[in-house]
Design an enzyme around this catalytic site. Sequence first.
Site: not given
Ligand code: CIR
Length: 266
Positions: A169, A256
């Site tokens: 992201h 996150c």
């Molecule tokens: C994903 O791949 O969607 C989750 N395992 C990790 C999300 C992390 N979120 C973020 O960086 N905002």
Amino acid sequence: MNRAADRFLALTRGVSEGIARCELSHLARRPIDLGRARAEHAGYVALLRELGCVVEEIPAAPDLPDCVFVEDTAVVVDELVVMARPGAPSRRRELPAVEAALAEHAADRPLARIEAPATLDGGDVLLVGRELFVGRSARTDAAGRQQLRRLLAPHGYTVHGVDLSGCLHLKTAVTRIGPERLLVHRPWVDAGAFAGYELLDVDPAEPFAANALLVGDVVVLSDAFPRTRRRLEARGVTVAPVAASELAKAEGGVTCCCVVLRDLRS
Ligand code: CIR
């Protein structure tokens, strides 16, 4: 520890029993210790409270492996809540519980939605004042950025697309650590997009340190990044370290795990 001068509402969500089945894009799968992940998350929530946040925690769901990463499900500004539409289909079922929580706890502002087939992950949205930088990532598409632009332009916000590569992201690569100050890992993001802002570089040995969470004037940073912590402290930044290594294996960082709403009306 400095407490935030304002009070904030932080929305969090527990760690799913199914976290081992999380989405992964750039990391190899490694075992995640659920007990340790939950203990670290509890420490994170306690730190948010210490920093002046009122924390509302949505219960985890066993069939939603990534639900702890609540940031990806919504973009919240003072005037509006925008429900995101995550790029990973497995994550779209996370939205109803978050929407219900925001309808309750951010009832002072209207709620809009990113509509199919567009996609947008909250982790790709970096808000700095009235500017929103939105990653051109595998999770957020042009239609998602365009819908966000249309929803927020009437409230005086400008949306800029930003190129990134090599990370999940936009906020994996760059986050806000002061009113006009950003923490960045330049190999992952087009830093030219942030002209006019002060950029501080993470220690090159700690690329994931670029994901830091500003609460009031304190920067929450994973304790896995002591070198970057020293860099920040040398610049007068107050850093609150937190254990976050288990969820890092699921490709999640400190931003996150919450959605922070400013100007909590009590
Ligand atoms: C994903 O791949 O969607 C989750 N395992 C990790 C999300 C992390 N979120 C973020 O960086 N905002």
